[in-house]
Design a protein around this motif. Structure first.
Motif, PDB file in Angstrom:
ATOM      1  N   PRO A 105      30.753  47.848  23.491  1.00  0.00           N
ATOM      2  CA  PRO A 105      29.237  49.338  22.983  1.00  0.00           C
ATOM      3  C   PRO A 105      28.399  49.072  23.710  1.00  0.00           C
ATOM      4  CG  PRO A 105      30.292  47.711  20.539  1.00  0.00           C
ATOM      5  CD  PRO A 105      30.799  47.073  21.945  1.00  0.00           C
ATOM      6  N   SER A 106      27.324  49.377  23.808  1.00  0.00           N
ATOM      7  CA  SER A 106      26.488  49.784  24.830  1.00  0.00           C
ATOM      8  C   SER A 106      24.941  49.075  24.299  1.00  0.00           C
ATOM      9  CB  SER A 106      26.416  51.265  26.132  1.00  0.00           C
ATOM     10  OG  SER A 106      26.019  51.932  25.166  1.00  0.00           O
ATOM     11  N   GLY A 107      24.954  49.400  22.981  1.00  0.00           N
ATOM     12  CA  GLY A 107      24.093  48.919  21.820  1.00  0.00           C
ATOM     13  C   GLY A 107      22.892  50.581  22.115  1.00  0.00           C
ATOM     14  N   ILE A 108      23.259  51.484  22.909  1.00  0.00           N
ATOM     15  CA  ILE A 108      22.959  52.969  23.106  1.00  0.00           C
ATOM     16  C   ILE A 108      24.157  53.953  22.100  1.00  0.00           C
ATOM     17  CG2 ILE A 108      21.953  54.816  24.145  1.00  0.00           C
ATOM     18  CD1 ILE A 108      21.683  52.320  26.341  1.00  0.00           C
ATOM     19  N   ALA A 109      23.396  54.156  20.603  1.00  0.00           N
ATOM     20  CA  ALA A 109      24.534  55.586  19.929  1.00  0.00           C
ATOM     21  C   ALA A 109      25.268  56.588  21.093  1.00  0.00           C
ATOM     22  CB  ALA A 109      23.883  55.609  18.544  1.00  0.00           C
ATOM     23  N   ALA A 110      23.553  57.108  21.359  1.00  0.00           N
ATOM     24  CA  ALA A 110      24.519  58.427  22.712  1.00  0.00           C
ATOM     25  C   ALA A 110      25.760  58.014  23.488  1.00  0.00           C
ATOM     26  CB  ALA A 110      23.354  58.893  22.569  1.00  0.00           C
ATOM     27  N   LEU A 111      25.029  57.007  24.074  1.00  0.00           N
ATOM     28  CA  LEU A 111      25.698  56.285  25.494  1.00  0.00           C
ATOM     29  C   LEU A 111      27.521  56.342  24.944  1.00  0.00           C
ATOM     30  CD1 LEU A 111      26.559  56.135  27.838  1.00  0.00           C
ATOM     31  CD2 LEU A 111      25.522  53.647  27.487  1.00  0.00           C
ATOM     32  N   ASP A 112      27.279  55.860  23.330  1.00  0.00           N
ATOM     33  CA  ASP A 112      28.684  55.192  23.213  1.00  0.00           C
ATOM     34  C   ASP A 112      29.816  56.405  22.506  1.00  0.00           C
ATOM     35  OD1 ASP A 112      28.144  52.425  23.420  1.00  0.00           O
ATOM     36  OD2 ASP A 112      27.694  52.159  22.066  1.00  0.00           O
ATOM     37  N   GLU A 113      29.317  57.177  22.389  1.00  0.00           N
ATOM     38  CA  GLU A 113      29.511  58.519  21.847  1.00  0.00           C
ATOM     39  C   GLU A 113      30.023  59.683  23.133  1.00  0.00           C
ATOM     40  OE1 GLU A 113      26.922  61.007  19.923  1.00  0.00           O
ATOM     41  OE2 GLU A 113      26.677  59.458  18.197  1.00  0.00           O
ATOM     42  N   LEU A 114      29.414  59.481  23.584  1.00  0.00           N
ATOM     43  CA  LEU A 114      29.674  59.821  25.154  1.00  0.00           C
ATOM     44  C   LEU A 114      31.013  59.013  25.477  1.00  0.00           C
ATOM     45  CD1 LEU A 114      28.757  62.021  27.575  1.00  0.00           C
ATOM     46  CD2 LEU A 114      27.869  60.286  28.395  1.00  0.00           C
ATOM     47  N   LEU A 115      31.186  57.719  25.657  1.00  0.00           N
ATOM     48  CA  LEU A 115      32.201  57.309  26.027  1.00  0.00           C
ATOM     49  C   LEU A 115      32.745  56.902  25.209  1.00  0.00           C
ATOM     50  CD1 LEU A 115      29.929  54.434  28.600  1.00  0.00           C
ATOM     51  CD2 LEU A 115      31.571  55.945  29.170  1.00  0.00           C
TER      52      LEU A 115
END
Length: 500
Positions: free
Chosen positions: A258-268
């Motif tokens: 994970p990147s540590g950014i919830a919205a970015l992880d959702e996108l990915l």
């Protein structure tokens, strides 16, 4: 060091180390003892340096070794050794240079051709030294002098064959140096030698001289074929064996990082996967490098290691820019969790870059590797035609090593569908993350989307993307607009406004 080539055994009693670890790797472990070898290359390619390393390795094992020079003086050899910090105490150096009085008219031959007299005298001196010292390793520098003394190719070949036969019964390994100064490339010695190594140097229009070597022949042993980059530094030659991904089978199952950014992880779809490569493309300034740093910071905070190789900005600029967004690299750089290597494309060869990338994986156990950017990587290549092949081999190796690779690609243009990339690596990457500018209400805003992901499901949405002093922010999907990727979106519902 890379794995041995198929069929190459590690160095054992029957193999001699050359004193250059990378060259031993290329040779499949080293040189077969008690054979005759040819090392050829233009002046300045590093032949004398390799020869001294070969003899120094023997001297370190308390073997009697002999350097026979027909062109350089002992003082010049000592100068080479001093430049590398070497001590030649254990090496017997014998000069076979013409005496000073050879310039006197009375000393010139009149009845006989010089080659008829000098070749025999030189050979007798060489044989006498060998019988007295009984060396296990001998270097001849250089064959161009013997070639001139022989006078013709038949006599030259017979002389080399006689030397080979002489040393064959004396448990001695012979290294012949050839500076390739003959008008035509002489293949006489190549046919006689047990193995042939050629050193090449290429002067580009700008930047440092590129050097590479190739083993053109090695009887009875498997070796790593093809060209291998090398450089000459204080301490000797550093050879970077060509990377062969097939020699490194997969080891780890794919797990998400994970990147540590919830919205970015959702996108990915949960993050990026180990053993995959992700290409982040977009116009300059859209936040590509910042995304890569975010993944690296998240890995460091989990106790993992990340390695960044940057071409386009300095380490100081990277740290200052990230600090301005609340991403402090300092503690992780100090702990070694994050390493940053600034690359000068004019000075680094592709082989050396591949060597440093593999060292980051094998020695520092990096779980994330960042190449920022592909534009800089392309400029580091001596020939762009082979960039994709190099990149494919490198990504395959990193993937099989269980590393998540982030590639940064800067596109030409700022907005619209006419964006172009100088290098199309999208088909090599397992995932493609795209950043775009778009115009709305007199402002230039940014958007992010995933257009490809082989590692699993991901969102098809286009989300708002911003960079601020608080870091990276990925907003909700931009559902009320169409044409965002064109750069000028059109509202679907009246009054709708894209989120900031």
């Amino acid at each position: 060091m890379q794995a041995q080539p198929p069929g190459g055994d590690p160095a054992g009693p029957s193999l001699l180390r050359t004193g250059v670890p990378g060259l031993d790797n290329v040779l499949g472990g080293g040189l077969t003892a008690n054979r005759l070898y040819l090392l050829e290359g233009a002046p300045g390619a590093g032949k004398t340096t390799v020869a001294l390393q070969f003899l120094l390795d023997g001297a370190a094992l308390r073997e009697p070794v002999l350097y026979i020079t027909l062109s350089e003086t002992a003082i010049e050899l000592q100068g080479v050794a001093d430049s590398h910090g070497w001590d030649l105490t254990g090496i017997a150096v014998h000069e076979m240079l013409p005496p000073e009085d050879a310039l006197e008219p009375d000393e010139q031959y009149t009845l006989f051709h010089p080659s008829e007299v000098e070749l025999g005298q030189t050979t007798l001196k060489i044989l006498a030294d060998v019988q007295r010292i009984k060396p296990t390793r001998v270097v001849f520098d250089s064959l161009s002098e013997l070639r001139l003394l022989a006078g013709n190719s038949l006599r030259y070949r017979r002389q080399i064959l006689a030397l080979k036969q002489f040393f064959a019964g004396r448990q001695c390994t012979v290294l012949l140096l050839d500076d390739m100064t003959a008008m035509e490339h002489d293949l006489q010695v190549q046919s006689i030698a047990h193995a042939v190594v050629r050193l090449e140097q290429m002067n580009s229009d700008y930047g440092a001289t590129r050097r590479r070597l190739i083993v053109t022949k090695y009887r009875g042993r498997a070796y790593r074929d093809g060209f291998h980059d090398y450089k000459i530094v204080r301490g000797g030659l550093q050879v970077f064996p060509r990377l062969v991904a097939a020699e490194h089978p997969p080891t780890l199952p794919q797990t998400r990082l994970p990147s540590g950014i919830a919205a970015l992880d959702e996108l990915l779809g949960g993050g990026i996967e180990k053993g995959t490569s992700t290409l982040v493309i977009g116009a300059p300034g859209t936040g590509k490098s910042s995304l890569a740093v975010q993944f690296s910071l998240a890995a460091a905070e989990r106790g993992e290691t990340a390695a960044l190789f940057i071409f386009d900005e300095s380490i100081a600029t990277l740290r200052t820019r990230c600090l301005g967004m609340g991403m402090d690299l300092g503690p992780h750089l100090a702990s070694g969790r994050i390493s940053v290597r600034q690359i000068d494309p004019a000075e680094l060869s592709p082989g050396e870059l591949a060597h440093e990338l593999t060292a980051a994986v094998t020695q520092r156990h990096a779980s994330i590797v960042v190449i920022d950017s592909l534009n800089g990587y392309m400029n580091a290549m001596p020939d762009e035609r082979f960039l994709i092949v190099h990149l494919h081999e490198l990504l395959t190796y990193l993937g099989q090593a269980g590393v998540a690779t982030l590639l940064i690609g800067a596109q030409h243009g700022l907005m619209g569908m006419q964006m172009s990339s100088p290098l199309d690596a999208s088909y090599l990457a397992d995932a493609v993350l795209m950043l775009r500018y778009y115009e709305f209400a007199g402002e230039v805003r940014q958007a992010i989307s995933v257009i490809k992901k082989r590692g699993g499901a991901h969102e098809r949405t286009i989300r708002a993307f911003t960079l601020s002093s608080s870091g990276i922010n990925v907003g909700p999907p931009l559902r009320n607009f169409r044409g965002i990727l064109t750069g000028v979106p059109v509202p679907v519902d009246d009054g709708a406004s894209p989120p900031r």
